[in-house]
Scaffold this motif. Structure first.
Motif, PDB file in Angstrom:
ATOM      1  N   VAL A   1       0.869  -1.171   0.000  1.00 31.90           N
ATOM      2  CA  VAL A   1       0.000   0.000   0.000  1.00 31.90           C
ATOM      3  C   VAL A   1       0.906   1.220   0.000  1.00 31.90           C
ATOM      4  CG1 VAL A   1      -1.769   1.306   1.246  1.00 31.90           C
ATOM      5  CG2 VAL A   1      -1.834  -1.176   1.263  1.00 31.90           C
ATOM      6  N   ILE A   2       0.605   2.172  -0.870  1.00 31.65           N
ATOM      7  CA  ILE A   2       1.371   3.414  -0.940  1.00 31.65           C
ATOM      8  C   ILE A   2       0.424   4.555  -0.601  1.00 31.65           C
ATOM      9  CG2 ILE A   2       2.676   4.961  -2.435  1.00 31.65           C
ATOM     10  CD1 ILE A   2       3.512   2.445  -4.019  1.00 31.65           C
ATOM     11  N   ILE A   3       0.844   5.394   0.346  1.00 27.08           N
ATOM     12  CA  ILE A   3       0.039   6.534   0.770  1.00 27.08           C
ATOM     13  C   ILE A   3       0.757   7.802   0.319  1.00 27.08           C
ATOM     14  CG2 ILE A   3      -1.128   7.668   2.688  1.00 27.08           C
ATOM     15  CD1 ILE A   3      -0.716   5.047   4.291  1.00 27.08           C
TER      16      ILE A   3
ATOM     17  N   CYS B   1      -4.584   6.507  -0.731  1.00 29.84           N
ATOM     18  CA  CYS B   1      -3.946   5.190  -0.677  1.00 29.84           C
ATOM     19  C   CYS B   1      -4.134   4.467  -2.005  1.00 29.84           C
ATOM     20  CB  CYS B   1      -4.569   4.344   0.433  1.00 29.84           C
ATOM     21  SG  CYS B   1      -4.386   5.019   2.072  1.00 29.84           S
ATOM     22  N   THR B   2      -3.096   3.764  -2.433  1.00 29.03           N
ATOM     23  CA  THR B   2      -3.210   2.923  -3.628  1.00 29.03           C
ATOM     24  C   THR B   2      -2.633   1.548  -3.334  1.00 29.03           C
ATOM     25  OG1 THR B   2      -1.095   3.741  -4.475  1.00 29.03           O
ATOM     26  CG2 THR B   2      -3.076   4.845  -5.278  1.00 29.03           C
TER      27      THR B   2
ATOM     28  N   VAL C   1      -6.384  -5.469   1.363  1.00 26.14           N
ATOM     29  CA  VAL C   1      -5.373  -4.771   2.161  1.00 26.14           C
ATOM     30  C   VAL C   1      -5.623  -3.268   2.108  1.00 26.14           C
ATOM     31  CG1 VAL C   1      -2.906  -4.301   2.387  1.00 26.14           C
ATOM     32  CG2 VAL C   1      -3.677  -6.613   1.864  1.00 26.14           C
ATOM     33  N   LEU C   2      -5.943  -2.771   0.929  1.00 28.34           N
ATOM     34  CA  LEU C   2      -6.227  -1.344   0.759  1.00 28.34           C
ATOM     35  C   LEU C   2      -7.366  -0.907   1.665  1.00 28.34           C
ATOM     36  CD1 LEU C   2      -5.821   1.345  -0.789  1.00 28.34           C
ATOM     37  CD2 LEU C   2      -7.469   0.490  -2.460  1.00 28.34           C
ATOM     38  N   GLY C   3      -8.448  -1.667   1.684  1.00 23.92           N
ATOM     39  CA  GLY C   3      -9.597  -1.339   2.524  1.00 23.92           C
ATOM     40  C   GLY C   3      -9.245  -1.318   4.002  1.00 23.92           C
ATOM     41  N   ARG C   4      -8.404  -2.244   4.419  1.00 23.89           N
ATOM     42  CA  ARG C   4      -8.028  -2.300   5.839  1.00 23.89           C
ATOM     43  C   ARG C   4      -7.162  -1.113   6.234  1.00 23.89           C
ATOM     44  NH1 ARG C   4      -7.161  -8.818   6.663  1.00 23.89           N
ATOM     45  NH2 ARG C   4      -9.363  -9.304   6.412  1.00 23.89           N
TER      46      ARG C   4
END
Length: 166
Positions: A130-132, A141-142, A148-151
């Motif tokens: 995940v990259i913020i 976030c991507t 994982v993104l949703g969490r």
């Protein structure tokens, strides 16, 4: 098929479709309906187009289904229209505010036992899964993994505003 004899949008290569993104267009459909607005996105598989426009001063998004598109023409936008129909009401952040938010976000993720690395101005969570990006909010976030993104986004939404650094 377009009136100029061109192929339907969904058969065009994505590089050709990309030229429409951000432009003001007029779309004529097979039932003779006309839609105008800025192209926000095009589904390369179906050729469906997402348009943004203002209706009586209210921002509106419309999806024009790809198979119904008969013709699409790039036009000059009316003078009262701007490209960014949905203008954010958030105040702009200066560099110190962004650094403070980055630091708080970094410490919040560490406190929740997530490995975080700073790479340039981005935070890479769990080896880049995940990259913020700035300004480090859930919508920035991507990830290629939607679970994982949703969490991570949920975790950021629940970050206390007075989160202290560790």
């Amino acid at each position: 098929m377009n009136s100029d004899g061109a192929q339907p949008l969904h058969t065009q290569p994505p590089s050709k479709l990309a030229c429409f993104i951000g432009t003001y267009v007029s779309i004529c459909t097979s039932n003779n309906s006309n839609y105008e607005g800025f192209v926000d996105a095009i589904d390369p598989y179906t050729g469906s187009i997402i348009l943004s426009t203002l209706i009586c001063g209210v921002p509106e998004t419309k999806i024009v289904v790809g198979f119904s598109i008969r013709d699409i023409t790039i036009k000059d936008p009316p003078p009262d229209r701007v490209h960014r129909v949905f203008i954010s009401n958030e105040k702009s952040l200066d560099q110190t505010d962004i650094q403070s938010i980055k630091s708080k976000t970094h410490s919040w993720l560490l406190r929740n036992l997530l490995p975080v690395k700073e790479v340039d101005d981005k935070l890479h969570v769990h080896d880049g899964h995940v990259i913020i990006s700035p300004p480090y909010k859930p919508e920035n976030c991507t990830s290629s993994n939607s679970i994982v993104l949703g969490r991570i986004q949920h975790l950021l939404q629940n970050m206390p505003s007075d989160s202290m650094e560790t």
